[in-house]
Scaffold this motif. Structure first.
Motif, PDB file in Angstrom:
ATOM      1  N   LEU A  35     133.238  85.422  41.044  1.00 44.20           N
ATOM      2  CA  LEU A  35     132.895  84.420  40.035  1.00 44.20           C
ATOM      3  C   LEU A  35     133.043  84.977  38.627  1.00 44.20           C
ATOM      4  O   LEU A  35     133.386  84.244  37.694  1.00 44.20           O
ATOM      5  N   ILE A  36     132.785  86.265  38.467  1.00 44.94           N
ATOM      6  CA  ILE A  36     132.980  86.898  37.153  1.00 44.94           C
ATOM      7  C   ILE A  36     134.468  86.838  36.790  1.00 44.94           C
ATOM      8  O   ILE A  36     134.834  86.550  35.643  1.00 44.94           O
ATOM      9  N   LEU A  37     135.318  87.051  37.786  1.00 46.96           N
ATOM     10  CA  LEU A  37     136.763  86.931  37.534  1.00 46.96           C
ATOM     11  C   LEU A  37     137.112  85.500  37.112  1.00 46.96           C
ATOM     12  O   LEU A  37     137.933  85.293  36.214  1.00 46.96           O
ATOM     13  N   ASP A  38     136.468  84.527  37.741  1.00 47.13           N
ATOM     14  CA  ASP A  38     136.720  83.128  37.364  1.00 47.13           C
ATOM     15  C   ASP A  38     136.374  82.881  35.885  1.00 47.13           C
ATOM     16  O   ASP A  38     137.097  82.181  35.181  1.00 47.13           O
ATOM     17  N   ILE A  39     135.274  83.471  35.431  1.00 46.18           N
ATOM     18  CA  ILE A  39     134.881  83.333  34.026  1.00 46.18           C
ATOM     19  C   ILE A  39     135.937  83.973  33.121  1.00 46.18           C
ATOM     20  O   ILE A  39     136.362  83.399  32.114  1.00 46.18           O
TER      21      ILE A  39
END
Lengths: 126, 189
Positions: free
Chosen positions: A73-77
Motif C-alpha cells: 500500500l505504501i508503494l500505491d501511495i
C-alpha cells in the motif's frame, strides 16, 4: 479539500494529509488487521488530491515498522505521487528512519528504485 | 511423527531435534490479530529489557508478525476425528541460543496446496541476496493483495531479513489436510 487525520494506534500509523497546511505525513507502525480497509481512506484522499495538487508536494514517511502487506500500500501511495509529478507538479519524498534502523533506510532506497520521484533521506529519534 | 499429539506435540517433537538454550514463548491456539500483537509486543519488550541488538529485535519482530499473520490468513478449517480444527489455529515456539533466535510455527493447510508452497519456498531458498531483492521488488510491483491482505511477500522478506534458509516440513494427515511446519533462525548480531 478537507484534511485527513488518522490518529495512531499500536498497529496503525499516524496519517496527516492536509493540503491547506501543505503537510503530508505517515508515521509510526503499520500492521493493521485489515490493511486494505485502513489504506482505502488514505488512497481515496490521495486520488482526490491528484486532481488539483499543490505546486510542490513534500510527503514525509517516518516509519518505525511496516509489515509486507503495508509495503504494497505504501508503494500505491508513492505511485500516486508519481502521477502528480507526471502532471508537471513537483514531488519530494522525505524518507526518515530511526538512526539505528538500517533496514528501514534500505526499504526507502528500494522504493526509490521502483518509482521515478526524488527521495531525500534523513533520520529521526523518538 | 505421532499426529495424535496435536499441533504443539508436533512442534515439540520437531523441536526436540533442535534444542536451544531457552524457550521464550510456546503457544497452541487461535492466532488472532490480538494474539499476534500481544506476542510481538511481549517479545519486543523482553528483548529490549535484555539489551538485545536493535536490528536483531526488529528482524525477529518482523518474522513473528509475518509468520503469525500467515497463520491467521491461511490456516484452514478441517473436520476430523470428530473435532473441528478452527481456521487461524496454529502453534508457535520461540527459542533462543547464543547465536540465534528460532521461530517454529505449525498450522494446517490443504494437501492440494503442499506442492505449490513447497516449490515456492524451495525457489526462494535458492536465490542469492541480489536475486532475492529483485524478486521482492518484482512481487511488490506486480503482485496484488489477496482479499485477506496477503501480498505474497512474507516468505521472501523473511528469507531476506534472516539471511538464513527456511526449513520446512509437511506432515500429511488422512483428511486431505497437511501440517505445515516452518522453522527459521534469526542470527543474533
Amino acid at each position: 479539500m478537507v484534511a485527513l487525520r488518522i490518529e495512531p494506534a499500536d498497529d496503525t500509523p499516524l496519517v496527516i494529509l492536509d493540503k491547506a497546511n501543505q503537510k503530508f505525513e505517515i508515521s509510526g507502525k503499520s500492521l493493521p488487521e485489515d490493511v486494505i480497509e485502513f489504506y482505502r481512506t488514505v488512497l481515496d484522499w490521495m486520488n482526490e488530491y491528484v486532481r488539483e495538487p499543490l505546486e510542490k508536494t513534500v510527503f514525509e514517511f517516518k516509519m518505525i515498522y511496516f509489515n509486507t502487506a503495508s509495503s504494497k500500500l505504501i508503494l500505491d501511495i508513492l505511485m500516486i505521487l508519481e502521477e502528480i509529478q507526471e502532471k508537471g507538479k513537483a514531488v519530494l519524498v522525505h524518507w526518515k528512519s530511526l538512526e539505528s534502523d538500517e533496514d528501514m533506510k534500505e526499504a526507502g532506497e528500494e522504493y526509490a528504485e521502483m518509482v521515478d520521484i526524488p527521495f531525500e533521506y534523513d533520520t529521526f529519534s523518538l | 511423527m505421532n499426529l495424535q499429539k496435536g499441533y504443539f506435540g508436533l512442534i515439540n517433537e520437531f523441536y526436540s531435534q533442535h534444542l536451544d538454550k531457552e524457550v521464550i514463548l510456546a503457544y497452541d491456539g487461535n492466532v488472532t490479530h490480538q494474539v499476534m500483537k500481544a506476542f510481538t509486543q511481549l517479545v519486543e519488550e523482553k528483548l529490549e529489557s535484555e539489551r538485545e541488538n536493535e536490528t536483531t529485535i526488529r528482524r525477529l519482530y518482523h518474522v513473528m508478525v509475518e509468520c503469525l499473520q500467515n497463520i491467521n490468513r491461511h490456516a484452514e478449517v478441517f473436520y476430523s476425528d470428530g473435532k473441528e480444527h478452527y481456521p487461524g489455529r496454529g502453534a508457535l515456539l520461540l527459542s533462543k541460543s547464543p547465536n540465534h533466535y528460532r521461530v517454529i510455527t505449525a498450522n494446517l493447510i490443504r494437501q492440494s496446496q503442499v506442492a505449490g508452497l513447497k516449490e515456492f519456498l524451495d525457489n526462494i531458498n535458492h536465490l542469492s541476496e541480489e536475486e532475492l531483492n529483485e524478486r521482492y521488488k518484482q512481487q511488490l510491483m506486480e503482485g496484488t493483495l489477496s482479499p485477506k491482505g496477503g501480498a505474497g511477500l512474507g516468505f521472501i522478506d523473511i528469507r531476506r531479513k534472516t539471511e538464513n534458509t527456511m526449513d520446512y516440513h509437511f506432515v500429511s494427515r488422512e483428511d486431505n489436510s497437511s501440517f505445515f511446519l516452518f522453522n527459521v533462525l534469526i542470527t543474533r548480531k
